[in-house]
Write an enzyme that holds these catalytic residues in place. Structure first.
Site, PDB file in Angstrom:
ATOM      1  N   SER A   1      65.605  74.407  78.358  1.00 18.70           N
ATOM      2  CA  SER A   1      64.977  74.335  79.687  1.00 18.70           C
ATOM      3  C   SER A   1      64.104  73.090  79.784  1.00 18.70           C
ATOM      4  O   SER A   1      63.276  72.850  78.914  1.00 18.70           O
ATOM      5  CB  SER A   1      64.092  75.561  79.920  1.00 18.70           C
ATOM      6  OG  SER A   1      64.892  76.718  79.900  1.00 18.70           O
TER       7      SER A   1
ATOM      8  N   GLU B   1      58.876  71.040  79.967  1.00 21.64           N
ATOM      9  CA  GLU B   1      58.674  71.795  78.727  1.00 21.64           C
ATOM     10  C   GLU B   1      58.740  70.906  77.477  1.00 21.64           C
ATOM     11  O   GLU B   1      57.973  71.112  76.539  1.00 21.64           O
ATOM     12  CB  GLU B   1      59.720  72.910  78.652  1.00 21.64           C
ATOM     13  CG  GLU B   1      59.480  73.825  77.484  1.00 21.64           C
ATOM     14  CD  GLU B   1      60.522  74.933  77.376  1.00 21.64           C
ATOM     15  OE1 GLU B   1      60.637  75.730  78.308  1.00 21.64           O
ATOM     16  OE2 GLU B   1      61.191  74.984  76.342  1.00 21.64           O
TER      17      GLU B   1
ATOM     18  N   ARG C   1      54.520  78.976  76.382  1.00 20.10           N
ATOM     19  CA  ARG C   1      55.129  77.707  75.925  1.00 20.10           C
ATOM     20  C   ARG C   1      54.086  76.667  75.519  1.00 20.10           C
ATOM     21  O   ARG C   1      54.268  75.477  75.727  1.00 20.10           O
ATOM     22  CB  ARG C   1      56.055  77.100  76.984  1.00 20.10           C
ATOM     23  CG  ARG C   1      57.315  77.798  77.247  1.00 20.10           C
ATOM     24  CD  ARG C   1      58.194  78.040  76.027  1.00 20.10           C
ATOM     25  NE  ARG C   1      59.068  79.137  76.364  1.00 20.10           N
ATOM     26  CZ  ARG C   1      58.736  80.407  76.148  1.00 20.10           C
ATOM     27  NH1 ARG C   1      57.645  80.756  75.491  1.00 20.10           N
ATOM     28  NH2 ARG C   1      59.519  81.377  76.532  1.00 20.10           N
TER      29      ARG C   1
HETATM   30  C1  LIG Z   1      70.176  74.353  73.727  1.00 22.40           C
HETATM   31  C2  LIG Z   1      68.670  74.572  73.582  1.00 22.40           C
HETATM   32  C3  LIG Z   1      68.130  75.811  73.867  1.00 22.40           C
HETATM   33  C4  LIG Z   1      66.741  76.027  73.717  1.00 22.40           C
HETATM   34  N1  LIG Z   1      66.234  77.261  73.997  1.00 22.40           N
HETATM   35  C5  LIG Z   1      64.906  77.497  73.864  1.00 22.40           C
HETATM   36  C6  LIG Z   1      64.354  78.790  74.142  1.00 22.40           C
HETATM   37  O1  LIG Z   1      65.065  79.732  74.490  1.00 22.40           O
HETATM   38  N2  LIG Z   1      63.008  78.951  73.997  1.00 22.40           N
HETATM   39  C7  LIG Z   1      62.195  77.945  73.584  1.00 22.40           C
HETATM   40  O2  LIG Z   1      60.979  78.172  73.469  1.00 22.40           O
HETATM   41  N3  LIG Z   1      62.683  76.713  73.312  1.00 22.40           N
HETATM   42  C8  LIG Z   1      64.010  76.459  73.434  1.00 22.40           C
HETATM   43  N4  LIG Z   1      64.522  75.211  73.173  1.00 22.40           N
HETATM   44  C9  LIG Z   1      63.611  74.127  72.797  1.00 22.40           C
HETATM   45  C10 LIG Z   1      63.512  73.898  71.270  1.00 22.40           C
HETATM   46  O3  LIG Z   1      64.657  74.374  70.603  1.00 22.40           O
HETATM   47  C11 LIG Z   1      62.293  74.559  70.648  1.00 22.40           C
HETATM   48  O4  LIG Z   1      61.132  74.109  71.293  1.00 22.40           O
HETATM   49  C12 LIG Z   1      62.190  74.277  69.152  1.00 22.40           C
HETATM   50  O5  LIG Z   1      61.145  75.043  68.588  1.00 22.40           O
HETATM   51  C13 LIG Z   1      61.947  72.809  68.820  1.00 22.40           C
HETATM   52  O6  LIG Z   1      62.080  72.671  67.424  1.00 22.40           O
HETATM   53  P1  LIG Z   1      62.443  71.293  66.726  1.00 22.40           P
HETATM   54  O7  LIG Z   1      62.351  71.503  65.276  1.00 22.40           O
HETATM   55  O8  LIG Z   1      63.737  70.803  67.248  1.00 22.40           O
HETATM   56  O9  LIG Z   1      61.245  70.365  67.237  1.00 22.40           O
HETATM   57  P2  LIG Z   1      61.291  68.825  67.621  1.00 22.40           P
HETATM   58  O10 LIG Z   1      62.056  68.658  68.900  1.00 22.40           O
HETATM   59  O11 LIG Z   1      61.719  68.007  66.478  1.00 22.40           O
HETATM   60  O12 LIG Z   1      59.757  68.553  67.926  1.00 22.40           O
HETATM   61  C14 LIG Z   1      59.132  69.050  69.091  1.00 22.40           C
HETATM   62  C15 LIG Z   1      57.645  68.691  69.049  1.00 22.40           C
HETATM   63  O13 LIG Z   1      57.015  69.424  68.016  1.00 22.40           O
HETATM   64  C16 LIG Z   1      56.457  68.542  67.053  1.00 22.40           C
HETATM   65  N5  LIG Z   1      56.713  69.140  65.757  1.00 22.40           N
HETATM   66  C17 LIG Z   1      57.898  69.549  65.267  1.00 22.40           C
HETATM   67  N6  LIG Z   1      57.743  70.082  64.049  1.00 22.40           N
HETATM   68  C18 LIG Z   1      56.422  70.013  63.765  1.00 22.40           C
HETATM   69  C19 LIG Z   1      55.626  70.399  62.649  1.00 22.40           C
HETATM   70  N7  LIG Z   1      56.159  70.979  61.589  1.00 22.40           N
HETATM   71  N8  LIG Z   1      54.304  70.144  62.701  1.00 22.40           N
HETATM   72  C20 LIG Z   1      53.739  69.548  63.752  1.00 22.40           C
HETATM   73  N9  LIG Z   1      54.434  69.169  64.836  1.00 22.40           N
HETATM   74  C21 LIG Z   1      55.764  69.401  64.837  1.00 22.40           C
HETATM   75  C22 LIG Z   1      57.161  67.216  67.229  1.00 22.40           C
HETATM   76  O14 LIG Z   1      56.351  66.138  66.802  1.00 22.40           O
HETATM   77  C23 LIG Z   1      57.369  67.220  68.733  1.00 22.40           C
HETATM   78  O15 LIG Z   1      56.186  66.859  69.381  1.00 22.40           O
HETATM   79  C24 LIG Z   1      65.902  74.966  73.306  1.00 22.40           C
HETATM   80  C25 LIG Z   1      66.469  73.704  73.036  1.00 22.40           C
HETATM   81  C26 LIG Z   1      67.845  73.511  73.164  1.00 22.40           C
HETATM   82  C27 LIG Z   1      68.424  72.160  72.855  1.00 22.40           C
END
Ligand SMILES: Cc1cc2nc3c(=O)[nH]c(=O)nc-3n(C[C@H](O)[C@H](O)[C@H](O)COP(=O)(O)OP(=O)(O)OC[C@H]3O[C@@H](n4cnc5c(N)ncnc54)[C@H](O)[C@@H]3O)c2cc1C
Length: 359
Positions: free
Chosen positions: A244, A350, A166
């Site tokens: 999580s 996380e 992670r």
């Molecule tokens: C219901 C649910 C289930 C989930 N299950 C999992 C799972 O099974 N496994 C898991 O690993 N995660 C899980 N997650 C967490 C999440 O979905 C992931 O971490 C996902 O990759 C985040 O993507 P996002 O585009 O929403 O990022 P955001 O929440 O928009 O951003 C997260 C971070 O990354 C940075 N960021 C985003 N995009 C970029 C980019 N292109 N360049 C540089 N920095 C960037 C942002 O600035 C921020 O710091 C879950 C979340 C939810 C709500």
């Protein structure tokens, strides 16, 4: 950046947890030039800069963000044969689950167990997204990014990303330094699906499926996740989370032995085998954060008022409606401190915190 950023834009609706104040400035960009223009715009005004993807791993402060928030909308997917494999390059603004569906549909193995995870492709390398025994570091061959310090477009290979459980350099030592604009995954056409988790094996055994296809594996993962409210669903109140909230702690083998002895002496478990634990790499031991949280007295549904633990998944903190970031952080602290006091284990969160933290 096509137009000037808008001012004072609420951010909570862009997040899955639904907390946090407004961005002082907000813009959407759909190409790399737009990202650089936005960096320059913020830089010229001395403003901080942050990237927003799908908002599914973010806890934003109630005070909002004092700089420019750049919502990534870069689109496009291209595939290219690479020997026996196929390299799929997706732009950062593509929906992750749409890419997982596309790969399963084509019969390209490697990301099927990551079906149903919210968010955008560009965020997947940030915390090395993973689930059900698979994570993106197993298939990522390159990450294209813009280095905020030089404005240069750079291509980082898998090793250069320094992936861990992670985490990666983008979440750790280089947090905020790179904007990911595209990611290339090496997938295996006709490859068998991976299902290392007992839960998935059970799912297929119950249905008499001996050799599930990628599409069946994807459907199974989504079904299992849905039962735990781990897919986004506006009709499911337990899905208003960041997934999580805590990572599974990874401890040295000796530390595990000491912990197991204390837990057994306390009567919480009768033997080390009753304490869920898995190989954590380099001789270390990975513990179950959910098990520790429950044994520390925080059961599913625990909480008061607008925040609580999910009724379906101990590790998710849920906005039950009208929660603030401060409410979320207060519950997270209570759980973290409870586990530390009971077991001496420091749970690490996380999600990414912006303008607020647990300490
Ligand atoms: C219901 C649910 C289930 C989930 N299950 C999992 C799972 O099974 N496994 C898991 O690993 N995660 C899980 N997650 C967490 C999440 O979905 C992931 O971490 C996902 O990759 C985040 O993507 P996002 O585009 O929403 O990022 P955001 O929440 O928009 O951003 C997260 C971070 O990354 C940075 N960021 C985003 N995009 C970029 C980019 N292109 N360049 C540089 N920095 C960037 C942002 O600035 C921020 O710091 C879950 C979340 C939810 C709500």
């Amino acid at each position: 950046m096509a137009a000037d950023p808008r001012e004072n834009v609420p951010l909570a609706p862009f997040t899955t947890l639904g907390v946090g104040g407004p961005a002082r400035f907000y813009t959407r960009v759909d190409d790399a030039t737009g990202v650089i223009d936005a960096m320059d715009w913020a830089g010229a005004r001395g403003l901080p800069f942050m990237v927003l993807g799908g908002g599914s791993n973010l806890v934003l402060a109630d005070a909002g963000y004092p700089g420019l928030v750049v919502h990534l909308a870069l689109r496009g997917v291209a595939a290219r044969v690479a020997g026996d494999a196929v390299d799929v390059t997706a732009a950062a603004g593509e929906q992750w689950d749409a890419l997982a569906a596309f790969a399963a549909d084509k019969g390209w193995a490697g990301i099927e167990c990551l079906s149903g995870i919210p968010g955008l492709v560009g965020a997947t390398p940030i915390q090395n997204v993973g689930a059900y025994g698979q994570d993106v570091s197993e298939t990522i061959v390159a990450v294209e990014a813009i280095d905020r310090r030089t404005r240069a477009r750079v291509l980082l290979d898998n090793e250069a990303c320094r992936f861990g459980y992670r985490t990666s350099r983008f979440k750790a030592e280089d947090a905020g330094h790179y904007v990911v604009i595209g990611v290339t995954f090496r997938l295996r056409p006709g490859g068998p699906p991976a299902f290392k988790y007992a839960e998935l094996s059970r799912h297929f055994a119950e249905r008499g499926i001996k050799a599930p296809s990628l599409a069946e594996t994807r459907q199974a993962v989504i079904e299992v996740r849905r039962r735990k409210s781990m897919v986004l669903d506006p009709a499911d109140p337990n899905a208003r989370s960041v997934g999580s909230f805590f990572m599974n702690p990874v401890v040295a083998a000796g530390e595990f032995d000491g912990l197991a002895a204390r837990i057994i002496a306390d009567g919480v478990a009768a033997s080390p085998e009753e304490i869920p634990h898995y190989p954590g790499g380099s001789g270390r031991v990975k513990l179950s954060a959910a098990w520790l949280i429950e044994r520390a007295g925080f059961m599913r549904g625990y909480g008061r008022g607008p925040v609580g633990l999910s009724e379906k998944h101990t590790l998710a903190i849920v906005n039950r409606g009208g929660a603030t970031a401060a409410d979320v952080v207060a519950l997270a602290r209570e759980v973290r401190d409870g586990v530390r006091d009971r077991f001496g284990i420091a749970l690490q969160p996380e999600p990414v915190f912006v303008g607020i933290g647990l300490d």
